[in-house]
Design a protein around this motif. Structure first.
Motif, short mmCIF file in Angstrom:
data_model
loop_
_atom_site.label_atom_id
_atom_site.label_comp_id
_atom_site.label_asym_id
_atom_site.label_seq_id
_atom_site.Cartn_x
_atom_site.Cartn_y
_atom_site.Cartn_z
N MET A 177 0.83 -1.21 0.00
CA MET A 177 0.00 0.00 0.00
C MET A 177 0.86 1.26 0.00
SD MET A 177 -3.36 -0.72 2.38
CE MET A 177 -2.45 -1.23 3.85
N ALA A 178 1.95 1.24 0.77
CA ALA A 178 2.84 2.40 0.82
C ALA A 178 3.53 2.61 -0.52
CB ALA A 178 3.88 2.20 1.92
N ALA A 179 3.94 1.51 -1.15
CA ALA A 179 4.60 1.62 -2.46
C ALA A 179 3.64 2.19 -3.51
CB ALA A 179 5.11 0.25 -2.90
N HIS A 180 2.39 1.76 -3.45
CA HIS A 180 1.40 2.29 -4.40
C HIS A 180 1.15 3.77 -4.15
CE1 HIS A 180 -2.94 2.92 -5.66
NE2 HIS A 180 -2.30 2.71 -6.81
N ALA A 181 1.06 4.13 -2.87
CA ALA A 181 0.82 5.54 -2.53
C ALA A 181 1.99 6.42 -2.97
CB ALA A 181 0.61 5.68 -1.02
N ASP A 182 3.20 5.86 -2.98
CA ASP A 182 4.38 6.63 -3.38
C ASP A 182 4.63 6.58 -4.89
OD1 ASP A 182 4.85 7.29 -0.77
OD2 ASP A 182 6.34 5.71 -0.42
N GLY A 183 3.72 5.96 -5.62
CA GLY A 183 3.86 5.89 -7.07
C GLY A 183 4.85 4.85 -7.55
N GLU A 184 5.24 3.94 -6.68
CA GLU A 184 6.21 2.91 -7.06
C GLU A 184 5.55 1.67 -7.65
OE1 GLU A 184 8.41 2.05 -3.55
OE2 GLU A 184 9.10 4.12 -3.26
N GLN A 188 -3.04 -1.40 -11.02
CA GLN A 188 -3.37 -2.78 -11.35
C GLN A 188 -2.46 -3.76 -10.61
OE1 GLN A 188 -6.06 -3.85 -13.26
NE2 GLN A 188 -5.43 -5.77 -12.24
N ALA A 189 -1.17 -3.43 -10.54
CA ALA A 189 -0.24 -4.30 -9.81
C ALA A 189 -0.60 -4.36 -8.33
CB ALA A 189 1.19 -3.80 -9.99
N LEU A 193 -1.82 -7.74 -6.23
CA LEU A 193 -1.18 -8.18 -4.99
C LEU A 193 -2.19 -8.27 -3.85
CD1 LEU A 193 2.22 -6.22 -4.96
CD2 LEU A 193 1.89 -8.69 -5.21
N TRP A 194 -3.08 -7.29 -3.79
CA TRP A 194 -4.08 -7.25 -2.73
C TRP A 194 -5.02 -8.45 -2.82
CZ3 TRP A 194 -6.37 -7.18 1.48
CH2 TRP A 194 -7.73 -6.92 1.67
N VAL A 195 -5.49 -8.76 -4.00
CA VAL A 195 -6.41 -9.89 -4.16
C VAL A 195 -5.71 -11.20 -3.79
CG1 VAL A 195 -7.76 -11.23 -5.82
CG2 VAL A 195 -7.85 -8.73 -5.88
N ALA A 196 -4.46 -11.35 -4.21
CA ALA A 196 -3.71 -12.56 -3.86
C ALA A 196 -3.53 -12.68 -2.35
CB ALA A 196 -2.36 -12.56 -4.57
#
Length: 222
Positions: A177-184, A188-189, A193-196
C-alpha cells in the motif's frame, strides 16, 4: 552354638594397636562418609544445574508468549482488513464501512509491525531450551518441570512460526500500500497483490489462531 572362649572374648574387646584391622575399618568408614558427602554435593550441583536450565527455558518461553500476544494484535487487524472486503462482497457491510475499517487498520499497521518486531527480537536473543534434553539424571522434583517446559516449548515454537507468517502477510500488504501511494506501483499491480493476499490470508490466520489456542492450553513452564 558354643560360647566364645576367653581368647576370642579378649580379641573382640581389647584395645587395638595402631594400624590394626579395626582402625583400618574405621578409616574406611570415614572415607566412605567423605565419598558420600562428595556424592551429595554433586547431586546438589546437578539439581541446581537442572533448575537453572528450567529457569532459562521459562524466561525464553515467556518472551515467546509476549511475541505471540503482540503479533496477535497485528494479525487481528490484518484479519479485520481482509474480512472487510469479504463482508462487503457478500453484502454484509457497505463499501463506506469497508473503507473505514481499512483506514483504521492501515493506520494501526506500522505500530503493529514495530511492536511485533521488538518482541520477536527479544525472544530470539534468548537461548533455546536445548539444555533441558542434556540434563543427566535430573532430580525427581525437577523432572515434571522439565517435561512441562519441553511440551510448552513445542507449542511456543509452532505459535511463534505461525505468528511470524501472519505478520509477514500484514507487513507485506502494508508495504505494498505504501509503495502504491508513493507511485512505485501501478494501480493494477497493487490490486493484483491485494487480491492474492486477501485469498491467502484466511488460511495462515487460521493456523495462527489454532497454534495460539494450543499454546494457551500447554502446561506452564516455571
Amino acid at each position: 552354638m558354643p560360647l566364645i572362649g576367653w581368647a576370642g572374648y579378649n580379641a573382640l574387646t581389647r584395645d587395638e594397636p595402631a594400624g590394626s584391622a579395626a582402625t583400618a575399618d574405621t578409616r574406611a568408614e570415614s572415607a566412605g562418609e567423605v565419598a558420600r558427602g562428595d556424592t551429595t554435593t554433586g547431586s546438589f550441583e546437578l539439581a541446581q544445574a537442572a533448575r537453572d536450565a528450567v529457569h532459562a527455558c521459562a524466561t525464553r518461553l515467556a518472551a515467546g508468549d509476549a511475541y505471540v500476544q503482540s503479533a496477535g494484535v497485528g494479525i487481528g487487524h490484518w484479519n479485520e482488513h481482509v474480512q472487510a472486503r469479504t463482508d462487503m462482497l457478500n453484502g454484509v457491510i457497505a463499501q463506506e464501512d469497508m473503507k473505514a475499517i481499512w483506514k483504521r487498520t492501515r493506520l494501526a499497521g506500522p505500530e503493529d509491525v514495530n511492536q511485533a518486531n521488538a518482541a520477536l527480537e527479544a525472544y530470539e536473543a534468548l537461548p533455546a531450551c536445548d539444555g533441558l534434553a542434556t540434563i543427566e539424571d535430573p532430580p525427581e522434583t525437577v523432572v515434571a518441570q522439565i517435561t512441562a517446559c519441553q511440551e510448552r516449548e513445542t507449542a511456543t515454537t509452532a505459535a511463534v512460526a505461525a505468528a511470524t507468517t501472519g505478520m509477514q502477510g500484514w507487513s507485506g500488504h502494508l508495504n505494498a500500500m505504501a509503495a502504491h501511494a508513493d507511485g512505485e506501483m501501478t494501480a493494477q499491480a497493487a490490486q493484483d497483490l491485494w487480491v492474492a493476499a486477501w485469498e491467502a490470508a484466511p488460511g495462515y490466520i487460521g493456523v495462527f489462531n489454532d497454534a495460539r489456542d494450543l499454546l494457551a492450553a500447554a502446561p506452564a513452564c516455571e
